[in-house]
Scaffold this active site. Structure first.
Site, PDB file in Angstrom:
ATOM      1  N   ASP A 251     -22.465  37.076  16.001  1.00 33.27           N
ATOM      2  CA  ASP A 251     -21.948  37.226  17.363  1.00 33.27           C
ATOM      3  C   ASP A 251     -22.871  36.522  18.346  1.00 33.27           C
ATOM      4  OD1 ASP A 251     -19.698  38.855  16.815  1.00 33.27           O
ATOM      5  OD2 ASP A 251     -20.981  40.632  16.713  1.00 33.27           O
TER       6      ASP A 251
ATOM      7  N   ARG B  74     -17.929  43.029   5.786  1.00 33.11           N
ATOM      8  CA  ARG B  74     -18.083  41.580   5.743  1.00 33.11           C
ATOM      9  C   ARG B  74     -19.466  41.193   5.240  1.00 33.11           C
ATOM     10  NH1 ARG B  74     -17.386  41.698  11.540  1.00 33.11           N
ATOM     11  NH2 ARG B  74     -15.352  42.512  11.043  1.00 33.11           N
TER      12      ARG B  74
ATOM     13  N   ARG C  41     -17.276  34.539   4.247  1.00 37.06           N
ATOM     14  CA  ARG C  41     -16.689  35.710   4.880  1.00 37.06           C
ATOM     15  C   ARG C  41     -15.168  35.672   4.753  1.00 37.06           C
ATOM     16  NH1 ARG C  41     -16.981  37.849  11.040  1.00 37.06           N
ATOM     17  NH2 ARG C  41     -15.173  39.187  10.871  1.00 37.06           N
TER      18      ARG C  41
ATOM     19  N   ASP D 105     -21.561  38.616   9.693  1.00 35.37           N
ATOM     20  CA  ASP D 105     -20.883  38.584  10.984  1.00 35.37           C
ATOM     21  C   ASP D 105     -21.882  38.040  11.991  1.00 35.37           C
ATOM     22  OD1 ASP D 105     -18.842  39.170  12.895  1.00 35.37           O
ATOM     23  OD2 ASP D 105     -19.951  40.957  13.491  1.00 35.37           O
TER      24      ASP D 105
HETATM   25  P1  AMP Z   1     -15.010  38.970  14.925  1.00 33.20           P
HETATM   26  O1  AMP Z   1     -13.887  39.400  14.043  1.00 33.20           O
HETATM   27  O2  AMP Z   1     -15.612  40.104  15.713  1.00 33.20           O
HETATM   28  O3  AMP Z   1     -16.071  38.176  14.217  1.00 33.20           O
HETATM   29  O4  AMP Z   1     -14.364  38.007  16.037  1.00 33.20           O
HETATM   30  C1  AMP Z   1     -14.561  36.622  16.024  1.00 33.20           C
HETATM   31  C2  AMP Z   1     -13.729  35.988  17.140  1.00 33.20           C
HETATM   32  O5  AMP Z   1     -14.090  36.525  18.400  1.00 33.20           O
HETATM   33  C3  AMP Z   1     -13.974  34.497  17.172  1.00 33.20           C
HETATM   34  O6  AMP Z   1     -12.834  33.807  16.741  1.00 33.20           O
HETATM   35  C4  AMP Z   1     -14.297  34.182  18.629  1.00 33.20           C
HETATM   36  O7  AMP Z   1     -13.449  33.219  19.170  1.00 33.20           O
HETATM   37  C5  AMP Z   1     -14.136  35.488  19.367  1.00 33.20           C
HETATM   38  N1  AMP Z   1     -15.259  35.692  20.288  1.00 33.20           N
HETATM   39  C6  AMP Z   1     -15.176  35.836  21.625  1.00 33.20           C
HETATM   40  N2  AMP Z   1     -16.386  35.979  22.183  1.00 33.20           N
HETATM   41  C7  AMP Z   1     -17.297  35.951  21.165  1.00 33.20           C
HETATM   42  C8  AMP Z   1     -18.722  36.050  21.115  1.00 33.20           C
HETATM   43  N3  AMP Z   1     -19.467  36.225  22.225  1.00 33.20           N
HETATM   44  N4  AMP Z   1     -19.313  35.966  19.894  1.00 33.20           N
HETATM   45  C9  AMP Z   1     -18.563  35.817  18.768  1.00 33.20           C
HETATM   46  N5  AMP Z   1     -17.225  35.699  18.756  1.00 33.20           N
HETATM   47  C10 AMP Z   1     -16.578  35.771  19.946  1.00 33.20           C
END
Ligand code: AMP
Length: 165
Positions: free
Chosen positions: A97, A92, A83, A95
């Site tokens: 979460d 991406r 990624r 991803d």
């Molecule tokens: P993204 O760009 O949406 O993938 O954001 C990833 C970032 O969000 C990571 O560096 C995490 O530290 C932060 N983050 C905070 N809470 C979560 C969660 N529940 N799941 C995934 N990422 C999280």
């Protein structure tokens, strides 16, 4: 052990393959195993609607690890699968979460659980309801089935078939 719910999304390249590979990697996380995976769903990109459509799923990870450690492993898998963090809401390959970690509510600088977007996203609520409509969102105190009905989001995703897992 705790049941962690992990949301997977991909909108570049062979999307199904990225999701499948991510699940295989998740199953290799220490002291953890993937016990169930929802169907695949095709969805409109959140944020920037000019980017390609997403393929999404939710996996249930049974784990002995802490939520911080699980997130660390998920971010490592994102990196391994190549990624490139170009744009915050941009396309991406994969991803991941951390949607829920049992009934825990966590507010830390780098980790918010339940994931703050859960209740707004059909591509999370629909597979969650498929896995367990009675699962209670621990911050909102209502079931995911209730959230999906209340928000009338059902038509926002297209079912793309059962997963092989
Ligand atoms: P993204 O760009 O949406 O993938 O954001 C990833 C970032 O969000 C990571 O560096 C995490 O530290 C932060 N983050 C905070 N809470 C979560 C969660 N529940 N799941 C995934 N990422 C999280």
């Amino acid at each position: 052990v705790t049941r962690a719910y992990v949301g997977l999304g991909s909108n570049l390249g062979d999307r199904e393959r990225f999701i499948r590979t991510a699940i295989e990697h998740m199953n290799r996380i220490p002291e953890s195993s993937v016990i169930r995976v929802s169907s695949l769903y095709d969805s409109e990109p959140a944020g920037d609607s000019t980017q390609p459509r997403y393929l999404n799923a939710v996996a249930v990870l049974e784990t002995e690890l802490s939520p911080e450690r699980v997130l660390w492993n998920l971010l490592l898998i994102e990196k391994r699968l190549g990624r490139e963090r170009v744009k915050r809401w941009g396309p991406r390959q994969i991803d991941l979460d951390l949607l829920f970690f049992g009934d825990r509510v966590i507010e830390e600088p780098d980790l918010t659980v339940p994931h703050p977007e859960v209740e707004h996203r059909a591509f999370v609520l629909v597979p969650m309801v498929e896995l367990d409509p009675t699962f209670v969102h621990p911050r909102l105190g209502v079931t995911v089935g209730h959230l999906l009905r209340e928000r009338k989001l059902l038509s926002a995703v297209r079912w793309k078939g059962r997963f092989w897992y």
